[in-house]
Enzyme design. Structure first.
Site, PDB file in Angstrom:
ATOM      1  N   GLY A   1       0.794  -1.224   0.000  1.00  0.00           N
ATOM      2  CA  GLY A   1       0.000   0.000   0.000  1.00  0.00           C
ATOM      3  C   GLY A   1       0.822   1.267   0.000  1.00  0.00           C
TER       4      GLY A   1
ATOM      5  N   GLY B   1       6.624   7.278   6.911  1.00  0.00           N
ATOM      6  CA  GLY B   1       5.787   7.938   5.918  1.00  0.00           C
ATOM      7  C   GLY B   1       6.404   9.168   5.290  1.00  0.00           C
TER       8      GLY B   1
ATOM      9  N   ASP C   1       4.097  -4.430  -7.342  1.00  0.00           N
ATOM     10  CA  ASP C   1       3.457  -3.225  -6.820  1.00  0.00           C
ATOM     11  C   ASP C   1       4.008  -1.964  -7.473  1.00  0.00           C
ATOM     12  OD1 ASP C   1       5.709  -4.208  -5.069  1.00  0.00           O
ATOM     13  OD2 ASP C   1       5.552  -2.164  -4.304  1.00  0.00           O
ATOM     14  N   ASN C   2       5.049  -2.110  -8.304  1.00  0.00           N
ATOM     15  CA  ASN C   2       5.608  -0.972  -9.041  1.00  0.00           C
ATOM     16  C   ASN C   2       5.299  -1.064 -10.531  1.00  0.00           C
ATOM     17  OD1 ASN C   2       6.720  -0.003  -6.661  1.00  0.00           O
ATOM     18  ND2 ASN C   2       8.702  -0.960  -7.007  1.00  0.00           N
TER      19      ASN C   2
ATOM     20  N   ASP D   1       7.161   4.940  -9.618  1.00  0.00           N
ATOM     21  CA  ASP D   1       7.977   4.707  -8.423  1.00  0.00           C
ATOM     22  C   ASP D   1       9.469   4.722  -8.733  1.00  0.00           C
ATOM     23  OD1 ASP D   1       5.788   4.625  -6.811  1.00  0.00           O
ATOM     24  OD2 ASP D   1       5.613   2.458  -6.781  1.00  0.00           O
TER      25      ASP D   1
END
Length: 645
Positions: A205, A241, A397-398, A407
């Site tokens: 995520g 983050g 995920d990329n 990314d």
């Protein structure tokens, strides 16, 4: 359906990219996502390079199919046929759009992702597993103190009608650091999973990226704005983050550099500092240090990834319907031409099986969609190979469903030509994501995507296999066309290009500068043998007599091919210079800009952006930005980086 691959890849050298993929499928029984899912591919430079077709397995046997010329032509027209069957584009308002210049408060926000997809009922940013949801609403939370605007892109602002004068606002850094809310934004973080280095990693995520929402421009085009480094989300796991200036400069500049190279990519609107420091252990060696924090505003028509679908399929029967819902959303908003297809022979393809079965893409929009995603992915990776770009972290995920470069972490452009080059320190042991392996990894990732759609019963085995076959065919067609243009040839010459890349690998020739210099070769037959290499003198450095003879032989063959083409030297040079850039974003150029920015001087970042906006132009006075890397550029942290940022 179960897809099996083995994990190793070999690349003795790269004289041609010959992608051979071994797929084994069984009758549909269960969804298979585990660390045992492996991949095997070979780059065989000495083999011929046909128009590639993947190995397709039906009934437990594996075969290699080479499509006929007619079939290949039909394959090439698939996407165009889809689009020709769509509703006619509304071309009205093009003239008006040029004059549309909006203030931030007047942007036309829309929030289809939040409105049409299931969301997390919680709104806190506590790291946790998020089930049955595509996103979590969360607001930017990075600490900010006197943020500063480092750089911005006027061309990105125009995508959604933002007046470039808005960059001059005193509150602009506050708005795009997340310290002040943007009017109309509904921020959220996306839920997705993925395979990382071939291993299923579960939920990942948006751990530090917060999407502000979607903006509809005057042409009804949809653009998402996302702040990267804006604070914790439920997907941050053990991280903070945040992002540092170093990595944010790299992402900002490369996003724009890739666009102006003509390569599909996410874009970058602006980059701001937070005024706070962030602790990072760049090399994972137990020596963390404080670095300036920063936030980059990324822009794309969608940030959906392969992993956006994988996470729901991996969670079992209960969440499989979310895969369908999300696929419907993606097709409706980003592939609308697939919604209203009519039956057409040109969109039906024989699988070549004994039962003479046919894959009809007009009868299943999800199959047509899978083929188009494969198509876009193949074209993207072929363009990377052509320009010498190595992504560095090709996890699922990329991987963008739109075929965008997404990314930007430890990426790198080739300097000395080395097929085994990886810019990622984490990737050094296995070099899974090295330059030569990218085409094969693209196929592996497409297989995972197809597996996901199969698990949700959106496509069947033959449709899944066909999507992978399409990837292989499209990649080879695109790559051969790119290399043909780079050499200024009238048609693809496998032997000539294979020998060239072998020579470049042996002598570690600079990839970008060589192809730029190649356009200086003339077809004049009066040149003596000793003069053959004069046009390449600046790029063929420190080679002995034996290697010179090898290069002379190649240049002679190359000139014969040029003579046969009948194209004038002037026309060929103009054409070659339009596809072979003079300027690329070499890692050492990034580092020079980073070093200055960390001292408060943002001038070099802005200068680099302007140069990278015109990569094919000579740009007199800027020649130093096309030079080979200096000795200091080969130190860790410059030529190779970790994922830590």
């Amino acid at each position: 359906m179960i897809f099996h691959f083995s994990a190793k890849s070999q690349f003795p050298s790269l004289t041609s990219l010959c992608l051979r993929s071994f797929l084994r499928s069984t009758p549909k029984s269960r969804f298979y996502l585990s660390s045992a899912t492996n991949f095997r591919s070979f780059l065989r430079p000495s083999r011929p390079v046909p128009s590639l077709a993947c190995c397709v397995s039906t009934g437990g046997s594996v075969r290699m199919d080479s499509p006929s010329q007619d079939a290949a032509a039909s394959l090439e027209s698939v996407t165009n046929d889809f689009k020709n069957q769509s509703l006619e584009d509304d071309q009205s308002g093009d003239g008006d759009r040029k004059n549309v210049k909006l203030k931030l408060e007047d942007l036309n926000w829309d929030h289809s992702f939040v409105r049409e997809l299931p969301g997390d009922p919680r709104s806190d940013n506590i790291p946790r597993q998020v089930f049955h949801a595509c996103y979590s609403k969360v607001s930017p939370s990075a600490e900010v103190e006197n943020p500063q605007l480092v750089a911005w892109s006027d061309s990105v602002a125009k995508l959604f009608d933002l007046d470039p004068k808005e960059f001059e606002r005193t509150d602009f850094p506050l708005l795009f650091s997340g310290a002040s809310p943007l009017v109309g934004a509904v921020p959220y973080a996306q839920c997705y999973g993925g395979h990382q280095f071939g291993m299923w990693a579960g939920q990942l995520g948006d751990g530090r990226a917060i999407t502000l929402g979607e903006i509809l421009n005057s042409k009804s085009e949809r653009w998402e704005l996302q702040l990267k480094g804006a604070g914790k989300t439920p997907y941050s796991r053990f991280a903070d983050g945040l992002a540092v200036l170093r990595s944010s400069i790299r992402e900002f500049l490369c996003s724009e550099a890739m666009h102006f190279l003509g390569i599909p990519t996410t874009r970058a609107l602006c980059l701001v500092t937070t005024g706070k420091y962030v602790t990072r252990d760049m090399f994972y060696d137990g020596n963390p240090k404080d670095e300036p924090g920063a936030i980059v505003c990324r822009v794309a028509q969608s940030f959906l990834r392969f992993g956006s679908f994988q996470i729901h399929a991996s969670r079992g029967k209960e969440d499989l319907e979310i895969v369908r819902t999300l696929a419907d959303y993606a097709i409706r908003h980003h592939f609308p031409h697939l919604e209203n297809m009519s039956r057409s022979e040109s969109l039906s393809f024989s699988t070549g099986d004994e039962d003479h079965s046919v894959v009809d893409l007009t009868s299943n929009k999800y199959a047509a969609w899978a083929v188009e995603v494969a198509d876009h992915t193949a074209s993207l990776i072929a363009s990377w190979q052509g320009v010498g770009f190595t992504h560095g972290v090709l996890n699922t995920d990329n991987m963008s469903i739109l075929g965008l470069t997404i990314d930007y972490g430890p990426f790198g452009f080739l300097d000395a030509f080395d097929p085994s080059y990886t810019p990622n320190t984490t990737d050094i042991p296995g070099r899974r994501y090295c330059f030569a392996n990218q085409p094969d990894i693209g196929l592996w990732n497409i297989a995972q995507f197809a597996t996901t759609l199969s698990a949700a019963q959106l496509i069947n085995d033959k449709e899944a296999n066909y999507a992978m076959e399409r990837y292989g065919t499209k990649f080879m067609d695109e790559y051969q066309a790119i290399m043909t243009r780079k050499l200024g040839l009238a048609k693809y010459n496998k032997q000539l290009i294979s020998k060239l890349l072998n020579n470049m690998a042996v002598d570690k020739v600079d990839y970008t500068n060589f192809f730029r210099s190649l356009s200086n070769i003339k077809t004049d037959q009066n040149n003596s043998e000793e003069e053959l290499l004069v046009p390449l003198k600046a790029v063929l450095l420190d080679i002995g007599q034996e290697r010179k003879e090898s290069w002379k032989s190649w240049v002679q063959s190359y000139r014969q091919e040029l003579v046969a083409s009948g194209i004038s030297d002037e026309q060929r040079k103009a054409a070659m210079d339009s596809v072979n850039p003079k300027y690329i974003l070499r890692n050492y150029l990034c580092q020079s800009a980073i070093d200055a920015a960390e001292l408060g001087d943002f001038g070099e970042v802005r200068r680099l952006l302007k140069i990278m906006e015109r990569p094919f132009d000579e740009q007199p006075g800027m020649e130093k930005y096309a030079r080979l890397p200096p000795a200091w550029a080969y130190r860790p942290g410059v030529c190779m980086l970790s994922c830590s940022s």
